[in-house]
Design a protein around this motif. Structure first.
Motif, PDB file in Angstrom:
ATOM      1  N   THR A 275      22.311 -14.765 -14.436  1.00 24.81           N
ATOM      2  CA  THR A 275      23.735 -14.865 -14.066  1.00 24.81           C
ATOM      3  C   THR A 275      24.622 -14.278 -15.170  1.00 24.81           C
ATOM      4  OG1 THR A 275      24.079 -17.087 -14.998  1.00 24.81           O
ATOM      5  CG2 THR A 275      23.335 -16.982 -12.717  1.00 24.81           C
TER       6      THR A 275
ATOM      7  N   MET B 189      26.950 -10.270 -15.573  1.00 21.78           N
ATOM      8  CA  MET B 189      28.299 -10.045 -16.114  1.00 21.78           C
ATOM      9  C   MET B 189      28.276  -8.977 -17.201  1.00 21.78           C
ATOM     10  SD  MET B 189      29.499 -13.932 -16.765  1.00 21.78           S
ATOM     11  CE  MET B 189      28.653 -15.251 -15.914  1.00 21.78           C
TER      12      MET B 189
ATOM     13  N   HIS C 239      32.673  -9.787  -9.229  1.00 22.01           N
ATOM     14  CA  HIS C 239      32.028 -10.953  -9.829  1.00 22.01           C
ATOM     15  C   HIS C 239      33.067 -11.982 -10.285  1.00 22.01           C
ATOM     16  CE1 HIS C 239      30.170 -13.619 -12.606  1.00 22.01           C
ATOM     17  NE2 HIS C 239      31.093 -13.268 -13.470  1.00 22.01           N
TER      18      HIS C 239
ATOM     19  N   ALA D   4      33.515 -15.776  -8.872  1.00 20.85           N
ATOM     20  CA  ALA D   4      33.356 -16.930  -9.754  1.00 20.85           C
ATOM     21  C   ALA D   4      34.599 -17.821  -9.692  1.00 20.85           C
ATOM     22  CB  ALA D   4      33.098 -16.464 -11.184  1.00 20.85           C
TER      23      ALA D   4
ATOM     24  N   THR E 206      26.714 -12.004  -7.391  1.00 19.74           N
ATOM     25  CA  THR E 206      27.039 -13.278  -8.033  1.00 19.74           C
ATOM     26  C   THR E 206      26.526 -14.444  -7.196  1.00 19.74           C
ATOM     27  OG1 THR E 206      29.016 -12.270  -8.969  1.00 19.74           O
ATOM     28  CG2 THR E 206      28.967 -14.686  -8.905  1.00 19.74           C
ATOM     29  N   GLU E 207      26.810 -14.362  -5.897  1.00 19.00           N
ATOM     30  CA  GLU E 207      26.366 -15.423  -4.995  1.00 19.00           C
ATOM     31  C   GLU E 207      24.845 -15.532  -4.967  1.00 19.00           C
ATOM     32  OE1 GLU E 207      28.367 -17.763  -3.005  1.00 19.00           O
ATOM     33  OE2 GLU E 207      29.210 -17.083  -4.903  1.00 19.00           O
TER      34      GLU E 207
ATOM     35  N   GLU F  92      23.618 -17.074  -8.295  1.00 24.77           N
ATOM     36  CA  GLU F  92      23.986 -18.492  -8.378  1.00 24.77           C
ATOM     37  C   GLU F  92      23.120 -19.328  -7.436  1.00 24.77           C
ATOM     38  OE1 GLU F  92      25.867 -20.355 -10.317  1.00 24.77           O
ATOM     39  OE2 GLU F  92      26.435 -18.619 -11.535  1.00 24.77           O
TER      40      GLU F  92
END
Lengths: 331, 63
Positions: free
Chosen positions: A213, A217, A233, A237, A305-306, A309
Motif C-alpha cells: 500500500t 504511493m 490514490h 484514500a 488503492t482499493e 487495501e
C-alpha cells in the motif's frame, strides 16, 4: 512523547525476505555502484519484491542508518528499482477493472455498505486490543510519513488542482504547526497504545500486504507518468478514510484506549470529510479539465488503492480469525 | 459578476455539506460554539452528523 533528532531516528536496514531484497540490502551496506540482479521474476505482491521495492523507495525519504545518501540516484539501483516497479505495475494494471468513468468509480466509493465487513468494522464490533495494536503498528509504516509521497506530485500539477492539493497537504502537515502534523499525531497515538514511535520501527513486522500500500504511493509519487494515479490514490484514500476513522475511533473508545489514540482518528473524520470534497472537486476536477487524457490514470490510482487495501484487509482478518498474529513478528 | 476578493466563498454540495472557507466559528442555538481553523470547513447540512455541526460524511448513501 520523546523528541529525538531526526538524524538519530533513522531506520536500520531490515532482514531480507528473499533473493531480490537480499541483493538490494547487501548492496546498500557497501558503497554505491554494486551489481544488482539484472532480471526480476517474483510474485508481484510477495514479501521479497515488496520489501526490495520498499527499501529502494526509502532512499528518497529518510534513508537508512549507515547507508550513503548517494544511493538515492545510483543508476544501477534505479535500473533495478525500475525492474521491480515493472513487475508490480504490470500486476496492478492486470488486476484492476480499469475504465474511464471517474465519476462512477468515485460514486462507488461514496456508498457506505449497511453491513460492512472491513477491518474497521471488525475492530469496532468485536476486535480485541491486541488486534488493534497490530493494526496500529502496521499502519505506522505509512502514517509516520503521512502525506509525504503526495508532496511529489505538486510540481506536476498546475492552477487550481495544484493550489487545492497543496491546501490539503498543508492540513496534513498540521497547518504550519509541527505538533499537529498527522504524522506527529500518529506518533503520539503509538506511544498512547504502548507502542514504539520510531520511524519504520515496525518494518520487520510489516507483511508485504502492508508494504504494497505504501509502495503504490511511492511508485505514483516518483513518476510524472503516474501523476494521475497519485491524484486518484489520494482522492480514494481521503474518501474512504472518514467513515473508517469513525469506526476505529469508536473501537478505541470501547477499548478504553488513551485519548491520543482516539484523537488521531477523530481528527481524520473531520479533516477527511473536507479533503474528499476538495480532492474530488478541485483537484481531480481541475486536473482532468486540463488533461482529460489522464482520466484512465486517475481511475487506475483509485482502483489500485482499493485493490491493495482489500488485500491487506483480507490478510489481517484471515490471521485474526484464526487467533494468529497478522504480523511477521509478534509485538 | 466578479467575486470581491474579500468575499467568503461557500460551496453548496448537493446532498452533502456546505463548504465554508475557514477559519470559522459556528454558533449553535444552545449556545455551543464550535471553532475550526481548517482552510475549508465542511458544515453539516443533513443533520445526520455525529460530530454536528461538522460533517462526518453521514450524508452518504447507504446500501
Amino acid at each position: 512523547m520523546t523528541t529525538v533528532d531526526p538524524a538519530v531516528d533513522q531506520a536500520v536496514l531490515p532482514t531480507p525476505r528473499g533473493p531480490l531484497s537480499a541483493a538490494v540490502i547487501d548492496a546498500l551496506r557497501a558503497a554505491p555502484q554494486a551489481d544488482l540482479p539484472s532480471r526480476v521474476s517474483a510474485d508481484p505482491y510477495g514479501e521479497d519484491l515488496q520489501l526490495a521495492l520498499h527499501v529502494c523507495y526509502e532512499l528518497h525519504y529518510q534513508g537508512f542508518a549507515g547507508v550513503s545518501d548517494e544511493w538515492e540516484w545510483d543508476p544501477e539501483l534505479l535500473r533495478f528499482r525500475a525492474a521491480l516497479e515493472r513487475v508490480f505495475l504490470d500486476a496492478l494494471r492486470a488486476d484492476v477493472p480499469g475504465g474511464a468513468d471517474i465519476g462512477d468509480v468515485l460514486d462507488e466509493l461514496l456508498v457506505e455498505p449497511v453491513d460492512g465487513v472491513g477491518v474497521s468494522h471488525h475492530l469496532k464490533d468485536e476486535g480485541e486490543w491486541w488486534q488493534m495494536r497490530e493494526y496500529l503498528a502496521l499502519r505506522s509504516i505509512y502514517h509516520l510519513k503521512e502525506a509525504d509521497p503526495h508532496a511529489w506530485v505538486i510540481p506536476r500539477l498546475r492552477g487550481r488542482a495544484k493550489a487545492a492539493l497543496v491546501a490539503v497537504e498543508f492540513d496534513e502537515f498540521g497547518g504550519g504547526h509541527g505538533d499537529r502534523m498527522h504524522s506527529t499525531l500518529f506518533a503520539n497515538l503509538l506511544v498512547g497504545a504502548g507502542l514504539d514511535d520510531g520511524y519504520l520501527h515496525y518494518l520487520e513486522h510489516a507483511p508485504a500486504a502492508m508494504l504494497a500500500t505504501v509502495n503504490l504511493m511511492s511508485l505514483c509519487g516518483l513518476h510524472r507518468s503516474l501523476r494521475g494515479g497519485l491524484v486518484g490514490h489520494f482522492a480514494a484514500a481521503e474518501i474512504t478514510t472518514a467513515p473508517s476513522a469513525a469506526r476505529i475511533a469508536k473501537a478505541l473508545e470501547r477499548m478504553d484506549a488513551h485519548p491520543d489514540c482516539v484523537e488521531f482518528f477523530t481528527e481524520h473524520i473531520e479533516a477527511d470529510a473536507v479533503h474528499e470534497q476538495v480532492m474530488r472537486r478541485d483537484v481531480i476536477g481541475d486536473l482532468l479539465a486540463r488533461e482529460p487524457e489522464l482520466t484512465e490514470s486517475v481511475v487506475f490510482g483509485v482502483q489500485a488503492t482499493e485493490l491493495l487495501e482489500q488485500r491487506l484487509g483480507e490478510h489481517l482478518l484471515r490471521a485474526w480469525k484464526e487467533g494468529q498474529t497478522a504480523l511477521r513478528l509478534p509485538l | 459578476m466578479p467575486t470581491p476578493r474579500d468575499a467568503r466563498v461557500v460551496t453548496v454540495v448537493p446532498g452533502g455539506p456546505l463548504l465554508v472557507e475557514g477559519p470559522v466559528e459556528l454558533r449553535l442555538d444552545d449556545g455551543t460554539v464550535v471553532c475550526s481553523d481548517r482552510f475549508v470547513v465542511a458544515v453539516c447540512a443533513c443533520r445526520r452528523s455525529k460530530r454536528y455541526p461538522l460533517c462526518d460524511t453521514s450524508h452518504r448513501k447507504r446500501r
